[in-house]
Design a protein around this motif. Structure first.
Motif, mmCIF file in Angstrom:
data_model
loop_
_atom_site.group_PDB
_atom_site.id
_atom_site.type_symbol
_atom_site.label_atom_id
_atom_site.label_comp_id
_atom_site.label_asym_id
_atom_site.label_seq_id
_atom_site.Cartn_x
_atom_site.Cartn_y
_atom_site.Cartn_z
ATOM 1 N N ILE A 289 14.201 -7.967 9.152
ATOM 2 C CA ILE A 289 15.068 -7.383 8.086
ATOM 3 C C ILE A 289 15.461 -8.242 6.906
ATOM 4 O O ILE A 289 16.047 -9.196 7.050
ATOM 5 N N VAL A 290 14.958 -7.591 5.667
ATOM 6 C CA VAL A 290 15.307 -8.474 4.538
ATOM 7 C C VAL A 290 16.780 -8.582 3.966
ATOM 8 O O VAL A 290 17.416 -9.457 3.682
ATOM 9 N N GLU A 291 17.260 -7.346 4.131
ATOM 10 C CA GLU A 291 18.575 -6.873 3.515
ATOM 11 C C GLU A 291 18.820 -5.577 4.148
ATOM 12 O O GLU A 291 18.022 -4.707 4.085
ATOM 13 N N GLY A 292 20.449 -5.048 3.875
ATOM 14 C CA GLY A 292 20.618 -3.882 4.182
ATOM 15 C C GLY A 292 22.220 -3.666 4.451
ATOM 16 O O GLY A 292 22.806 -4.684 4.519
ATOM 17 N N ASP A 293 22.573 -2.384 4.215
ATOM 18 C CA ASP A 293 24.013 -2.203 4.320
ATOM 19 C C ASP A 293 24.767 -2.274 5.765
ATOM 20 O O ASP A 293 23.813 -1.988 6.889
ATOM 21 N N SER A 294 25.641 -2.862 5.877
ATOM 22 C CA SER A 294 26.413 -2.710 7.205
ATOM 23 C C SER A 294 27.392 -1.782 7.360
ATOM 24 O O SER A 294 27.811 -1.269 6.219
ATOM 25 N N LYS A 295 28.050 -1.568 8.454
ATOM 26 C CA LYS A 295 28.991 -0.543 8.744
ATOM 27 C C LYS A 295 28.734 0.897 8.072
ATOM 28 O O LYS A 295 29.639 1.408 7.310
ATOM 29 N N THR A 296 27.480 1.485 8.750
ATOM 30 C CA THR A 296 27.000 2.467 8.112
ATOM 31 C C THR A 296 26.283 3.119 9.238
ATOM 32 O O THR A 296 25.881 2.526 10.116
ATOM 33 N N ASN A 297 26.154 4.699 9.139
ATOM 34 C CA ASN A 297 25.281 5.262 9.945
ATOM 35 C C ASN A 297 23.951 5.041 9.491
ATOM 36 O O ASN A 297 23.685 4.797 8.300
ATOM 37 N N PRO A 298 23.091 5.236 10.546
ATOM 38 C CA PRO A 298 21.393 5.114 10.351
ATOM 39 C C PRO A 298 21.035 6.068 9.205
ATOM 40 O O PRO A 298 21.043 7.169 9.384
ATOM 41 N N ARG A 299 20.401 5.477 8.122
ATOM 42 C CA ARG A 299 19.707 6.181 7.304
ATOM 43 C C ARG A 299 18.435 5.395 6.951
ATOM 44 O O ARG A 299 18.429 4.126 6.943
ATOM 45 N N ALA A 300 17.307 6.103 6.375
ATOM 46 C CA ALA A 300 16.099 5.383 5.899
ATOM 47 C C ALA A 300 16.403 4.377 4.892
ATOM 48 O O ALA A 300 15.887 3.176 5.054
ATOM 49 N N GLU A 301 17.421 4.542 3.845
ATOM 50 C CA GLU A 301 17.477 3.656 2.976
ATOM 51 C C GLU A 301 18.585 2.437 3.182
ATOM 52 O O GLU A 301 18.801 1.436 2.211
ATOM 53 N N VAL A 302 18.969 2.442 4.394
ATOM 54 C CA VAL A 302 20.018 1.424 4.790
ATOM 55 C C VAL A 302 19.603 0.113 4.913
ATOM 56 O O VAL A 302 20.300 -0.706 4.608
ATOM 57 N N VAL A 303 18.209 -0.088 5.149
ATOM 58 C CA VAL A 303 17.574 -1.364 5.395
ATOM 59 C C VAL A 303 16.308 -1.584 4.654
ATOM 60 O O VAL A 303 15.251 -0.521 4.515
ATOM 61 N N GLU A 304 15.920 -2.971 4.183
ATOM 62 C CA GLU A 304 14.608 -3.179 3.733
ATOM 63 C C GLU A 304 13.737 -4.244 4.571
ATOM 64 O O GLU A 304 14.609 -5.007 4.985
ATOM 65 N N MET A 305 12.705 -3.873 4.812
ATOM 66 C CA MET A 305 12.020 -4.757 5.915
ATOM 67 C C MET A 305 11.073 -5.388 5.205
ATOM 68 O O MET A 305 10.658 -5.059 4.117
ATOM 69 N N GLY A 306 10.506 -6.393 5.970
ATOM 70 C CA GLY A 306 9.502 -7.484 5.319
ATOM 71 C C GLY A 306 8.770 -8.127 6.326
ATOM 72 O O GLY A 306 9.445 -8.358 7.475
ATOM 73 N N PRO A 307 7.864 -9.064 5.806
ATOM 74 C CA PRO A 307 7.077 -9.956 6.919
ATOM 75 C C PRO A 307 7.987 -11.134 7.400
ATOM 76 O O PRO A 307 8.744 -11.754 6.385
ATOM 77 N N GLY A 308 8.117 -11.259 8.866
ATOM 78 C CA GLY A 308 8.914 -12.336 9.211
ATOM 79 C C GLY A 308 7.782 -13.546 9.429
ATOM 80 O O GLY A 308 6.551 -13.523 9.043
ATOM 81 N N MET A 309 8.488 -14.543 10.352
ATOM 82 C CA MET A 309 7.474 -15.692 10.652
ATOM 83 C C MET A 309 6.658 -15.438 11.835
ATOM 84 O O MET A 309 5.605 -16.247 12.142
ATOM 85 N N ARG B 84 29.936 -7.576 11.640
ATOM 86 C CA ARG B 84 29.907 -6.882 10.378
ATOM 87 C C ARG B 84 29.181 -5.424 10.806
ATOM 88 O O ARG B 84 28.843 -4.802 9.837
ATOM 89 N N GLY B 85 29.512 -4.958 11.868
ATOM 90 C CA GLY B 85 29.223 -3.554 12.282
ATOM 91 C C GLY B 85 27.903 -3.151 11.830
ATOM 92 O O GLY B 85 27.634 -2.209 11.179
ATOM 93 N N ARG B 86 26.680 -3.623 12.325
ATOM 94 C CA ARG B 86 25.364 -3.677 11.908
ATOM 95 C C ARG B 86 24.473 -2.652 13.067
ATOM 96 O O ARG B 86 23.443 -2.809 12.945
ATOM 97 N N LEU B 87 25.425 -1.909 13.604
ATOM 98 C CA LEU B 87 24.459 -1.190 14.892
ATOM 99 C C LEU B 87 23.754 -0.038 13.912
ATOM 100 O O LEU B 87 22.397 0.092 14.380
ATOM 101 N N GLY B 88 24.229 0.556 13.233
ATOM 102 C CA GLY B 88 23.590 1.581 12.267
ATOM 103 C C GLY B 88 22.285 0.991 11.356
ATOM 104 O O GLY B 88 21.291 1.470 11.487
ATOM 105 N N ARG B 89 22.449 -0.293 10.929
ATOM 106 C CA ARG B 89 21.533 -0.983 10.243
ATOM 107 C C ARG B 89 20.129 -1.192 11.294
ATOM 108 O O ARG B 89 18.907 -1.036 10.986
#
Length: 277
Positions: free
Chosen positions: A143-163, A178-183
């Motif tokens: 997870i690169v970044e994304g909204d917290s405390k929200t319901n799951p939606r496609a644009e909530v989170v940005e993904m990228g390559p990890g290690m 930070r209420g990140r279940l939806g994320r």
């Protein structure tokens, strides 16, 4: 790696770990990395305050009994080829990634000589740990970044390559705070991974081959979407909420373990001994 040599362990911390008092999570890292004989490297690539953060962790690890602690501050990708840094990592028994911005870790270190060597040391038995941003980079897709405390939606989170230390898994940190279940669910819905670990602050998962142990004052939320009965992900338009049915949810506090291979909790809880005064 020799046939009889076991790979190292991962200690993935949800951030804001206790740095005074007992320091249970950091103490566990030091203990597993070799205790007073550990050779610890602090990787500060994620933070914009490498000197301050590096010195803070150095003091903590020294207070816990480790005398050999070194800071590696990779500002550019060229730094990841430093012979001095490579020599230090080649001898390390514990490698610790600090918090900050996980994208800085991957942009500076991923696919460099240093990256290759850290993975080699892990295969040879070194303990790899990371907190906050340092935890986020552990999977192959992060997870690169994304909204917290929200319901799951496609644009909530940005993904990228990890290690790539823990492939096939999604990690989120500062989880309940930070209420990140939806994320986390949104991230899982977009990836081939079927397991997501949401790690609370001052809490870690210790990954020892196929067994995960929870350590710390909070809990770990595990979301398993391997056997979902319905999802609307393929038909979503922008801003539309996700539907996920049949997912499994586990919440495990300190001392509980999880069987990563069979994807189920191990219900015999480990009782940790009290630290010496």
């Amino acid at each position: 790696m020799a046939d009889n040599q076991e790979p190292g362990q991962l200690i993935i911390i949800g951030g804001a770990e206790e740095k005074d008092g007992d320091c249970k999570v950091l103490r566990e890292f030091v203990r597993r990395a070799g205790g007073t004989k550990a050779r610890i490297i602090i990787m500060t690539a994620a933070t914009e305050l490498p000197r301050e953060v590096g010195e803070d962790y150095t003091k903590i690890f020294e207070r816990l009994g480790t005398e050999d602690v070194r800071i590696i501050d990779t500002v550019t990708r060229d730094d990841a080829s430093s012979s001095t840094y490579l020599e230090a990592v080649g001898k390390a028994t514990g490698i610790f990634f600090t918090g900050g911005d996980q994208s800085r870790i991957t942009s500076i270190i991923k696919d460099t000589e240093l990256d290759t060597l850290i993975h080699k040391r892990y295969a040879e038995g070194a303990v790899i740990a990371g907190t906050s941003a340092g935890a986020a980079v552990m999977p192959d897709v992060m997870i690169v970044e994304g909204d917290s405390k929200t319901n799951p939606r496609a644009e909530v989170v940005e993904m990228g390559p990890g290690m790539g230390f823990l492939p096939g898994i999604v990690i989120d940190q500062h989880f309940s705070q930070r209420g990140r279940l939806g994320r986390l669910i949104a991230a899982l819905a977009q990836q081939p991974a079927v397991l997501g670990f949401g790690i609370d602050e001052d809490t870690a998962i210790v990954v020892n081959q196929n067994v995960i142990e929870v350590v710390g004052s909070g809990s770990v939320t595990i979301v398993d979407v391997a056997e979902i009965t319905h999802s609307n992900v393929d038909n979503l338009l922008k801003d539309e909420p996700m539907a996920i049915c049949g997912a499994k949810l586990h919440i495990l506090p300190d001392g509980y373990r999880y069987d990563l291979k069979n994807r189920k909790p191990i219900l015999e809880r480990i009782i940790q001994p009290l630290a010496a005064a």
